[in-house]
Design a protein around this motif. Structure first.
Motif, short mmCIF file in Angstrom:
data_model
loop_
_atom_site.label_atom_id
_atom_site.label_comp_id
_atom_site.label_asym_id
_atom_site.label_seq_id
_atom_site.Cartn_x
_atom_site.Cartn_y
_atom_site.Cartn_z
N SER A 34 0.96 -1.16 0.20
CA SER A 34 -0.11 0.03 -0.07
C SER A 34 0.86 1.32 0.00
O SER A 34 1.76 1.37 0.59
CB SER A 34 -1.06 -0.02 1.08
N VAL A 35 0.19 2.22 -0.80
CA VAL A 35 1.41 3.43 -0.94
C VAL A 35 1.34 4.24 0.29
O VAL A 35 0.05 4.84 0.72
CB VAL A 35 0.72 4.39 -2.09
N LEU A 36 2.49 4.51 0.65
CA LEU A 36 2.51 5.62 1.81
C LEU A 36 2.76 6.89 1.60
O LEU A 36 2.26 8.03 2.31
CB LEU A 36 3.52 5.03 2.79
N ALA A 37 3.61 7.02 0.47
CA ALA A 37 3.95 8.37 0.26
C ALA A 37 4.57 8.32 -1.36
O ALA A 37 4.94 7.45 -1.84
CB ALA A 37 4.92 9.01 1.08
N PHE A 38 4.55 9.63 -1.70
CA PHE A 38 4.89 9.62 -3.42
C PHE A 38 5.42 11.01 -3.50
O PHE A 38 4.71 12.01 -2.71
CB PHE A 38 4.19 9.06 -4.35
N ASN A 39 5.83 11.48 -4.39
CA ASN A 39 6.21 12.86 -5.01
C ASN A 39 5.42 13.50 -6.24
O ASN A 39 5.00 12.24 -6.86
CB ASN A 39 7.83 13.10 -5.13
N PRO A 47 -1.16 9.08 -12.35
CA PRO A 47 -2.04 9.70 -11.70
C PRO A 47 -2.86 9.05 -10.98
O PRO A 47 -3.68 9.65 -9.92
CB PRO A 47 -3.03 10.42 -12.92
N GLY A 48 -2.82 7.68 -10.78
CA GLY A 48 -3.79 6.84 -10.17
C GLY A 48 -3.09 6.75 -8.74
O GLY A 48 -4.03 6.07 -7.86
N LEU A 55 -0.48 -0.38 -4.47
CA LEU A 55 0.39 0.11 -5.62
C LEU A 55 0.03 -0.23 -7.05
O LEU A 55 0.14 0.20 -7.99
CB LEU A 55 1.95 -0.01 -5.30
N SER A 56 -0.37 -1.62 -6.90
CA SER A 56 -0.78 -2.29 -8.38
C SER A 56 -2.06 -1.52 -8.90
O SER A 56 -2.19 -1.78 -10.39
CB SER A 56 -1.17 -3.80 -8.03
#
Length: 362
Positions: A34-39, A47-48, A55-56
């Motif tokens: 599961s995504v915790l952070a991104f820039n 964009p999703g 993440l998938s």
């Protein structure tokens, strides 16, 4: 002291701030994926992405997801290749690492996905290969012609003034053809290398088309072709590269004058249309009234060196690269090129580009 693979972070906000400061796409997930952070670069590419989302759902790459699976099974580092062909080609080298984030609750293992953009390097490699292959093939004929005329002038036609003048004129035409070919190949390669980077500078598509009509009017007059232009009074602002869009307008209008000459008329227009609520698009249309194009040729017109009539194309000074260049410029601008034609009814070439309220005048 913390190890090199540990990050001191009071909470996820600090981690997000560190990730946001990095220039290349970066995504942090937990062990479950599961995504915790991104820039911002990562969000622009996918964009999703969303915090707490798998993440998938955003990065749909079997290679990247397989590398994440390897980390979940205990590996501390993995690499993968990410390749995307549509809407434009993008190639990334992905390095995945396990990083322990120390929080108030203790150590929390996370996965760090760093994406290094290799698109330009890949395009540069392909450009070298394509340039050698295409140039060697297309330059062979004019070079052989030049050598033949030189040998003739050095031999049988050495003292024949009329033949010498005629041969020198043909040699000049062949040399000009080679120069145009090399110029178009280099322009096409430059556009292909930058195709994954969308231009963002506001430019007026209507002003570009109007300027190109004025520039090519002497050519139209020379061939007894009446050329007209119509466009919106307020212009048609699109995010784009002015020089590239000038080449698009030049190629389309010049082709219409040359190959639609028998129709005696070329209509150029620019219009703004609603694409969807809150979104607009600008449409450049170039129509000729010439012989038209047979249906079997239309899908292949944007291929490199594809010609409906090779003799006519070379006689008109064409290199067979103009529409290929148009296609790649339009792709870079996230637009689309459509071609409509029937034998005996002329042809219409339309370039549709995103426009609207989100684009302001510079």
């Amino acid at each position: 002291m913390p190890r090199a693979d540990e990050i001191d972070a009071g909470d996820s906000a600090v981690l997000a701030a560190v990730v946001a400061a990095l220039p290349e796409p970066l995504i942090v997930t937990d062990r479950a994926g599961s995504v915790l952070a991104f820039n911002s670069p990562a969000l622009s590419a996918w964009p999703g992405l969303g915090r707490g989302r798998p993440l998938s759902l955003a990065v749909r790459s079997p290679e990247v997801l397989a590398a994440v699976d390897r980390l979940q099974r205990g590996e501390e580092r993995a690499t993968a290749q990410y390749a995307e062909r549509v809407p434009v080609e993008r190639i990334y080298e992905v390095v995945l690492s396990v990083v322990e984030v120390r929080t108030a609750e203790g150590r929390a293992p996370t996965f760090l996905l760093a994406f290094r953009d290799r698109t330009e390097q890949h395009r540069l490699d392909m450009m070298r290969v394509d340039f050698v292959a295409n140039a060697s093939h297309e330059l062979r004929t004019p070079l052989a012609s030049l050598l033949g005329f030189i040998e003739t002038l050095q031999g049988p036609a050495r003292e024949d003034a009329s033949a010498r003048e005629r041969f020198l004129q043909i040699m000049r035409q062949q040399a000009q053809r080679m120069a145009r070919l090399i110029d178009d190949l280099l322009s096409l390669s430059r556009v292909e290398m930058a195709e994954h980077r969308r231009p963002e500078t506001p430019v007026d598509l209507a002003a570009i088309a109007s300027q190109m009509v004025d520039t090519l009017r002497p050519l139209a007059d020379e061939r007894d072709v009446v050329i007209s232009f119509s466009g919106p009074a307020g212009g048609a602002i699109v995010p784009g590269d002015r020089d590239d869009l000038m080449r698009v307008a030049e190629n389309l209008i010049e082709n219409a004058i040359k190959y639609g000459q028998s129709g005696g008329r070329v209509d150029v227009s620019v219009a703004i249309e609603d694409e969807s609520p809150g979104r607009q698009q600008a449409i450049l249309a170039v129509r000729d009234y010439g012989p038209g194009i047979a249906p079997e040729h239309v899908p292949r017109l944007t291929e490199r060196f594809y010609r409906v009539d090779t003799g006519q194309s070379r006689g008109q000074g064409g290199t067979g690269l103009g529409l290929a260049l148009v296609k790649h410029v339009v792709n870079r601008h996230r637009g689309r090129l459509t071609i409509e034609s029937r034998p005996g009814e002329g042809a219409v070439f339309r370039v549709t580009l995103p426009a609207g309220d989100s684009v302001s005048r510079a």
